[in-house]
Design an enzyme around this catalytic site. Structure first.
Site, PDB file in Angstrom:
ATOM      1  CE  LYS A   1      -2.854   1.966  -9.357  1.00 39.23           C
ATOM      2  NZ  LYS A   1      -2.829   3.062  -8.369  1.00 39.23           N
TER       3      LYS A   1
ATOM      4  CB  SER B   1      -4.102   5.983 -10.241  1.00 37.61           C
ATOM      5  OG  SER B   1      -3.605   5.433  -9.037  1.00 37.61           O
TER       6      SER B   1
ATOM      7  CB  SER C   1      -4.720   6.461  -6.396  1.00 40.42           C
ATOM      8  OG  SER C   1      -4.340   7.458  -7.321  1.00 40.42           O
TER       9      SER C   1
END
Lengths: 410, 410
Positions: free
Chosen positions: B62, B131, B155
């Site tokens: 990420k 996210s 997330s």
């Protein structure tokens, strides 16, 4: 030393402008920095802000704390010339409050215990302490009115005692560590150095955005803790504590001796286990990619952390959590604790930054700690008194420390 | 999907080399990435390592997690082209375990809720969630066998449910957040996406350096929690939970309904207060220097956080701590909890990343959560089941989730 509250009084009265205050600071740095060596980087063109509670106040920022406009080099060749993207949260808060970041102050490599080039401002042959060496020396040496440090073991209170500065290690996370190089995430605490306890209160209020004084209505009740689990101090530390006890008693405070229950004292024993285990993970990239560039003390800590089994870390964390839960019993009948800030005056020589053994427990507990300057030991060196209050009672710590400071004033 | 354990079995048997495994991953990325858009950056010349439990395993990281060899851009124009100095602790751990960082995956700006360009790998008209959008889509779309995400609200578990991936949000801080852009320091949790629950266990063991399976000796005892405080789910989520309950009961597990005491449920209510207050501080530099470049959702969170009084934050933290202390009563008579991973299948369109309301409480509690894939809802979209275990019992969470996964397998 340069006092925040004194400078503010002059600025508010029109006797001094923020620019003028900054100029005083720059003159002091020009005069003393060649001997002390507290700075890694000085801001090339510092400007005073016109507004805010810290307008005209120059701040030295420990060089593990990110600044957008100056390098952040972690006290390590690995980060030579490194420029972070933005400001750490605490730096942004300082700028928002009107302060000027005047430079980056020396730190032992990654805030561990390998000495810096900084000299004690009172005796250049002595250590300023560490890891916040430059920040303690810059305030203690009268070069700046405010500086930022961090404490994971004893890196704020000890150098403050050695350099004769007031300092606060606030409650854990009262000041966020976002943008501060991590050594140990359950211990790292951002704090402040200033000339006096009221200066600390003024700065902490501006940085934390909340009131940190309750106003004293009666003399505090003090408990004296001698931290026997950490061994005896040098005679000068015991003498300083005795002097402080006598003075606050004379000033009307109630003082009694307190024993630390073993469930709390055990926290002292496990603090190094937690610090080393977490530092081995925090510095994984540094130690794996450039391990041979780590100086010996931090390298030894990382090695010890790598050799620690997860189960031993878990057990240490449980011991720490138990100590934190039970810490409130210490304050059942007192407002604040009086104890040693360090085992003695700043040691002679520059081979060591001194011993954090009287700081470790309080860092682990997350309780607010203030170093109160004002007393002197052998060689006319400063020696501090440590005032500790319950977690989240930073105002109590500062009010009690202000009482001690007033009581020991000559 | 690409399975870590299946790839390892082939590598150990000599049927596949680590280089060969990496080549399979690169082929899958070449085939599906143009449609899915899960990556911000792809490693220019990825190499397989020969040794380690994750040799040959490619990982999507990420893009709020620091990598020394690729930019880390936080999903924000403010960090366009930004290169951190070193690897985050979790990235260093992955490399030490033999894994190859194959690229950086999309994230909503600063891990909040502003949608990315990533498409759901099952229906490109639907959101992958957020996210950790790219990490969920990269695994769910069969492009990589492992990816890293973070969860501050919902997330990890929510996008995993939407994309049909297995995922774990481990116990708070089991994986350190050092080198991970902070959104909210008391909530941010690093976790993993993989094809199956045993794949998660294999990866977590390698990353955390500790055993994360206790080996099942009997079917788990499950408690069903419907999180009434968060409102009712879509019918498909209720249907999936009912299906999972029926299947695990048939497989021999004891299943009972559990009520969440109000002292715990109150944690759900205060999670946004804590998240917003801390994010306003974490992103102080970004919002003050480049606030007009923050997209609307994170800008609104920061604004809400700035408007929160410190006393309200303190009260929310006390409520959270009370909920954490009492969370163990939930597990008094069960091993693990079964609940919704998300209110339904991935919503249609790309204007929202979906609703984290069934994830917030568990993030606040710091308990390990696993998304178990395998069931399908309307439009043949995946829908996950969330398994929750007590804090620090990640092995229990993974073992119970593996039981659920086996029970719902067609």
């Amino acid at each position: 030393m340069q006092s925040i509250t004194a400078l503010r009084t002059r600025i508010r009265s029109g006797d001094l402008t923020p620019d003028g205050a900054l100029a005083l600071t720059r003159e002091a740095i020009a005069a003393r920095e060649p001997e002390i060596g507290a700075f890694v980087t000085l801001a090339p063109e510092p400007r005073a802000q016109r507004e805010g509670p810290l307008a005209g106040i120059a701040v030295a920022v420990k060089d593990i704390i990110d600044t957008a406009d100056m390098p952040t080099q972690m006290g390590s060749a690995i980060y030579e010339g490194w420029r972070p993207k933005g400001d750490a949260t605490v730096v942004a808060a300082l700028r928002r409050a009107g302060a000027t970041i005047i430079g980056k102050s020396t730190t032992t490599a990654f805030a561990s215990a390998d000495p810096t080039r900084t000299r004690n401002p009172h005796r250049s042959g002595r250590t300023p302490g560490g890891s916040s060496a430059g920040s303690a020396a810059a305030v203690g040496g009268g070069m700046v009115p405010l500086s930022l440090g961090t404490q994971t073991g004893g890196s704020i209170i000890r150098p403050a005692s050695f350099c004769g500065a007031a300092a606060i290690k606030p409650s854990f996370r009262l000041i966020p560590t976002v943008g501060v190089k991590c050594l140990a995430w359950t211990l790292d605490t951002v704090g402040l150095f200033a000339a006096t306890v009221p200066d600390l209160a003024a700065a902490l209020e501006a940085v934390a955005g909340r009131a940190v004084s309750e106003g004293q209505t009666r003399p505090p009740r003090f408990g004296v803790v001698r931290q026997d689990f950490a061994g005896a101090p040098d005679p000068e530390a015991e003498a300083a504590l005795a002097e402080a006890i006598a003075r606050v008693s004379r000033a009307g405070a109630d003082v009694r001796d307190l024993a630390v229950p073993s469930s709390i004292g055990e926290g002292w024993e496990v603090q190094p286990t937690i610090m080393d285990y977490e530092s081995a993970q925090s510095l994984a990239w540094e130690s794996e990619v450039a391990g041979n560039r780590l100086p010996p003390n931090i390298a030894a800590g990382v090695s010890a952390g790598r050799a620690t089994a997860p189960a031993d870390y878990d057990e240490a964390r449980r011991t720490a959590n138990r100590a934190r839960r039970e810490a409130k019993v210490l304050f059942a009948e007192v407002d604040a604790i009086l104890t040693y800030s360090a085992p003695g005056i700043a040691p002679d020589g520059h081979g060591s930054t001194g011993d954090p053994r009287y700081n470790r427990l309080w860092t682990l507990l997350g309780t607010p700690c203030v170093n109160v300057p004002g007393l002197r030991g052998p060689d006319d060196m400063p020696i501090g008194i440590q005032v500790v209050a319950p977690f989240a009672r930073d105002a109590v710590a500062l009010d009690a420390a202000a009482f001690v400071e007033a009581a020991i004033a000559p």
